[in-house]
Design a protein around this motif. Sequence first.
Motif, PDB file in Angstrom:
ATOM      1  N   PRO A  27       0.798  -1.234   0.000  1.00 16.05           N
ATOM      2  CA  PRO A  27       0.000   0.000   0.000  1.00 16.05           C
ATOM      3  C   PRO A  27       0.827   1.279   0.000  1.00 16.05           C
ATOM      4  O   PRO A  27       0.355   2.326  -0.431  1.00 16.05           O
ATOM      5  CB  PRO A  27      -0.841  -0.111   1.272  1.00 16.05           C
ATOM      6  CG  PRO A  27      -0.926  -1.568   1.540  1.00 16.05           C
ATOM      7  CD  PRO A  27       0.377  -2.144   1.059  1.00 16.05           C
ATOM      8  N   LYS A  28       2.073   1.223   0.459  1.00 19.26           N
ATOM      9  CA  LYS A  28       2.935   2.401   0.460  1.00 19.26           C
ATOM     10  C   LYS A  28       3.276   2.865  -0.956  1.00 19.26           C
ATOM     11  O   LYS A  28       3.644   4.011  -1.164  1.00 19.26           O
ATOM     12  CB  LYS A  28       4.226   2.113   1.226  1.00 19.26           C
ATOM     13  CG  LYS A  28       4.014   1.866   2.698  1.00 19.26           C
ATOM     14  CD  LYS A  28       5.297   1.471   3.377  1.00 19.26           C
ATOM     15  CE  LYS A  28       5.062   1.107   4.827  1.00 19.26           C
ATOM     16  NZ  LYS A  28       6.258   0.571   5.469  1.00 19.26           N
ATOM     17  N   LEU A  29       3.173   1.954  -1.935  1.00 15.09           N
ATOM     18  CA  LEU A  29       3.488   2.295  -3.323  1.00 15.09           C
ATOM     19  C   LEU A  29       2.312   2.938  -4.059  1.00 15.09           C
ATOM     20  O   LEU A  29       2.479   3.454  -5.155  1.00 15.09           O
ATOM     21  CB  LEU A  29       3.928   1.041  -4.099  1.00 15.09           C
ATOM     22  CG  LEU A  29       5.192   0.343  -3.604  1.00 15.09           C
ATOM     23  CD1 LEU A  29       5.442  -0.914  -4.408  1.00 15.09           C
ATOM     24  CD2 LEU A  29       6.380   1.270  -3.675  1.00 15.09           C
ATOM     25  N   LEU A  30       1.131   2.892  -3.447  1.00  9.55           N
ATOM     26  CA  LEU A  30      -0.052   3.455  -4.096  1.00  9.55           C
ATOM     27  C   LEU A  30      -0.022   4.978  -4.059  1.00  9.55           C
ATOM     28  O   LEU A  30       0.470   5.583  -3.110  1.00  9.55           O
ATOM     29  CB  LEU A  30      -1.328   2.967  -3.404  1.00  9.55           C
ATOM     30  CG  LEU A  30      -1.644   1.479  -3.513  1.00  9.55           C
ATOM     31  CD1 LEU A  30      -2.896   1.172  -2.698  1.00  9.55           C
ATOM     32  CD2 LEU A  30      -1.827   1.065  -4.947  1.00  9.55           C
ATOM     33  N   GLU A  31      -0.593   5.572  -5.099  1.00  9.35           N
ATOM     34  CA  GLU A  31      -0.751   7.027  -5.128  1.00  9.35           C
ATOM     35  C   GLU A  31      -1.895   7.408  -4.195  1.00  9.35           C
ATOM     36  O   GLU A  31      -2.517   6.540  -3.575  1.00  9.35           O
ATOM     37  CB  GLU A  31      -1.032   7.474  -6.565  1.00  9.35           C
ATOM     38  CG  GLU A  31       0.115   7.189  -7.508  1.00  9.35           C
ATOM     39  CD  GLU A  31      -0.200   7.551  -8.947  1.00  9.35           C
ATOM     40  OE1 GLU A  31      -1.368   7.848  -9.261  1.00  9.35           O
ATOM     41  OE2 GLU A  31       0.727   7.533  -9.761  1.00  9.35           O
ATOM     42  N   SER A  32      -2.219   8.677  -4.129  1.00 10.98           N
ATOM     43  CA  SER A  32      -3.320   9.122  -3.270  1.00 10.98           C
ATOM     44  C   SER A  32      -4.645   8.579  -3.805  1.00 10.98           C
ATOM     45  O   SER A  32      -4.766   8.243  -4.984  1.00 10.98           O
ATOM     46  CB  SER A  32      -3.371  10.646  -3.207  1.00 10.98           C
ATOM     47  OG  SER A  32      -3.843  11.161  -4.432  1.00 10.98           O
ATOM     48  N   ASP A  33      -5.622   8.512  -2.936  1.00 11.86           N
ATOM     49  CA  ASP A  33      -6.938   8.001  -3.317  1.00 11.86           C
ATOM     50  C   ASP A  33      -7.527   8.782  -4.484  1.00 11.86           C
ATOM     51  O   ASP A  33      -8.087   8.197  -5.420  1.00 11.86           O
ATOM     52  CB  ASP A  33      -7.903   8.065  -2.131  1.00 11.86           C
ATOM     53  CG  ASP A  33      -7.512   7.130  -0.999  1.00 11.86           C
ATOM     54  OD1 ASP A  33      -6.418   6.528  -1.069  1.00 11.86           O
ATOM     55  OD2 ASP A  33      -8.294   7.003  -0.042  1.00 11.86           O
ATOM     56  N   GLU A  34      -7.396  10.096  -4.442  1.00  6.15           N
ATOM     57  CA  GLU A  34      -7.964  10.944  -5.489  1.00  6.15           C
ATOM     58  C   GLU A  34      -7.289  10.678  -6.844  1.00  6.15           C
ATOM     59  O   GLU A  34      -7.959  10.611  -7.871  1.00  6.15           O
ATOM     60  CB  GLU A  34      -7.824  12.433  -5.124  1.00  6.15           C
ATOM     61  CG  GLU A  34      -8.639  12.864  -3.914  1.00  6.15           C
ATOM     62  CD  GLU A  34      -8.001  12.464  -2.589  1.00  6.15           C
ATOM     63  OE1 GLU A  34      -6.752  12.318  -2.526  1.00  6.15           O
ATOM     64  OE2 GLU A  34      -8.760  12.249  -1.623  1.00  6.15           O
ATOM     65  N   GLU A  35      -5.976  10.528  -6.831  1.00  9.25           N
ATOM     66  CA  GLU A  35      -5.249  10.266  -8.079  1.00  9.25           C
ATOM     67  C   GLU A  35      -5.657   8.926  -8.685  1.00  9.25           C
ATOM     68  O   GLU A  35      -5.835   8.825  -9.902  1.00  9.25           O
ATOM     69  CB  GLU A  35      -3.735  10.282  -7.836  1.00  9.25           C
ATOM     70  CG  GLU A  35      -3.180  11.659  -7.572  1.00  9.25           C
ATOM     71  CD  GLU A  35      -1.688  11.633  -7.263  1.00  9.25           C
ATOM     72  OE1 GLU A  35      -0.969  10.789  -7.832  1.00  9.25           O
ATOM     73  OE2 GLU A  35      -1.254  12.468  -6.457  1.00  9.25           O
ATOM     74  N   ILE A  36      -5.821   7.917  -7.848  1.00  8.74           N
ATOM     75  CA  ILE A  36      -6.226   6.600  -8.343  1.00  8.74           C
ATOM     76  C   ILE A  36      -7.622   6.669  -8.955  1.00  8.74           C
ATOM     77  O   ILE A  36      -7.861   6.150 -10.050  1.00  8.74           O
ATOM     78  CB  ILE A  36      -6.175   5.557  -7.202  1.00  8.74           C
ATOM     79  CG1 ILE A  36      -4.717   5.289  -6.821  1.00  8.74           C
ATOM     80  CG2 ILE A  36      -6.873   4.260  -7.600  1.00  8.74           C
ATOM     81  CD1 ILE A  36      -4.540   4.430  -5.593  1.00  8.74           C
ATOM     82  N   LYS A  37      -8.537   7.341  -8.268  1.00  7.24           N
ATOM     83  CA  LYS A  37      -9.901   7.457  -8.787  1.00  7.24           C
ATOM     84  C   LYS A  37      -9.938   8.255 -10.090  1.00  7.24           C
ATOM     85  O   LYS A  37     -10.676   7.912 -11.012  1.00  7.24           O
ATOM     86  CB  LYS A  37     -10.816   8.098  -7.734  1.00  7.24           C
ATOM     87  CG  LYS A  37     -11.088   7.169  -6.559  1.00  7.24           C
ATOM     88  CD  LYS A  37     -11.944   7.846  -5.516  1.00  7.24           C
ATOM     89  CE  LYS A  37     -12.157   6.942  -4.310  1.00  7.24           C
ATOM     90  NZ  LYS A  37     -12.998   7.565  -3.291  1.00  7.24           N
ATOM     91  N   GLU A  38      -9.137   9.314 -10.185  1.00  5.28           N
ATOM     92  CA  GLU A  38      -9.087  10.110 -11.413  1.00  5.28           C
ATOM     93  C   GLU A  38      -8.539   9.298 -12.583  1.00  5.28           C
ATOM     94  O   GLU A  38      -9.032   9.398 -13.706  1.00  5.28           O
ATOM     95  CB  GLU A  38      -8.260  11.381 -11.214  1.00  5.28           C
ATOM     96  CG  GLU A  38      -8.966  12.458 -10.423  1.00  5.28           C
ATOM     97  CD  GLU A  38     -10.303  12.859 -11.019  1.00  5.28           C
ATOM     98  OE1 GLU A  38     -10.393  13.081 -12.241  1.00  5.28           O
ATOM     99  OE2 GLU A  38     -11.272  12.931 -10.249  1.00  5.28           O
ATOM    100  N   LYS A  39      -7.500   8.509 -12.332  1.00  5.57           N
ATOM    101  CA  LYS A  39      -6.959   7.636 -13.381  1.00  5.57           C
ATOM    102  C   LYS A  39      -8.020   6.663 -13.872  1.00  5.57           C
ATOM    103  O   LYS A  39      -8.170   6.440 -15.068  1.00  5.57           O
ATOM    104  CB  LYS A  39      -5.748   6.847 -12.873  1.00  5.57           C
ATOM    105  CG  LYS A  39      -4.477   7.633 -12.840  1.00  5.57           C
ATOM    106  CD  LYS A  39      -3.323   6.737 -12.421  1.00  5.57           C
ATOM    107  CE  LYS A  39      -2.018   7.499 -12.448  1.00  5.57           C
ATOM    108  NZ  LYS A  39      -0.867   6.642 -12.127  1.00  5.57           N
ATOM    109  N   ALA A  40      -8.756   6.088 -12.943  1.00  6.66           N
ATOM    110  CA  ALA A  40      -9.809   5.132 -13.302  1.00  6.66           C
ATOM    111  C   ALA A  40     -10.889   5.810 -14.130  1.00  6.66           C
ATOM    112  O   ALA A  40     -11.329   5.271 -15.154  1.00  6.66           O
ATOM    113  CB  ALA A  40     -10.402   4.503 -12.049  1.00  6.66           C
ATOM    114  N   LYS A  41     -11.307   6.997 -13.720  1.00  9.56           N
ATOM    115  CA  LYS A  41     -12.338   7.726 -14.473  1.00  9.56           C
ATOM    116  C   LYS A  41     -11.861   8.062 -15.881  1.00  9.56           C
ATOM    117  O   LYS A  41     -12.620   7.980 -16.843  1.00  9.56           O
ATOM    118  CB  LYS A  41     -12.742   9.002 -13.730  1.00  9.56           C
ATOM    119  CG  LYS A  41     -13.581   8.735 -12.500  1.00  9.56           C
ATOM    120  CD  LYS A  41     -13.889  10.022 -11.759  1.00  9.56           C
ATOM    121  CE  LYS A  41     -14.628   9.736 -10.470  1.00  9.56           C
ATOM    122  NZ  LYS A  41     -14.855  10.946  -9.669  1.00  9.56           N
TER     123      LYS A  41
END
Length: 128
Positions: free
Chosen positions: A60-74
């Motif tokens: 989980p430390k390698l994940l970007e912020s929640d907002e960035e992940i959701k924006e990429k998905a959108k």
Amino acid sequence: MNIKEEIAKEFKEGEIRKINFEGAKIIIYVKNKDLFINGIEIGKNLAQKYKKRVEIRVDPKLLESDEEIKEKAKKILEGIKIKDIYLERHRSVLFIETYEPEKIDINLINKLREETLCSIYIQRAQLK
């Protein structure tokens, strides 16, 4: 030797952060993004060898912020009606609730997996 040590020997030094049991599953947290992306086959092979369910997750430390992940998905799912996107950061899982799940094929799922470093679950949203 226990099963965790045996599984750890299957990987190179420094590729794994930890190995946990979650119910009937063995969860392997990896530090290497490429190992996660290609981990489906590795997980299948380990499951056959050890007769256990195996899931490979990115640290989980390698994940970007929640907002960035959701924006990429959108952005990847542009043109598909999305009701909501949920992220379970501690499990590296992205739930996508959509009105059009049939439009999301394996290629889009693989692209989402590569870009977000999360396992993808598609759920059909209830119609209003």
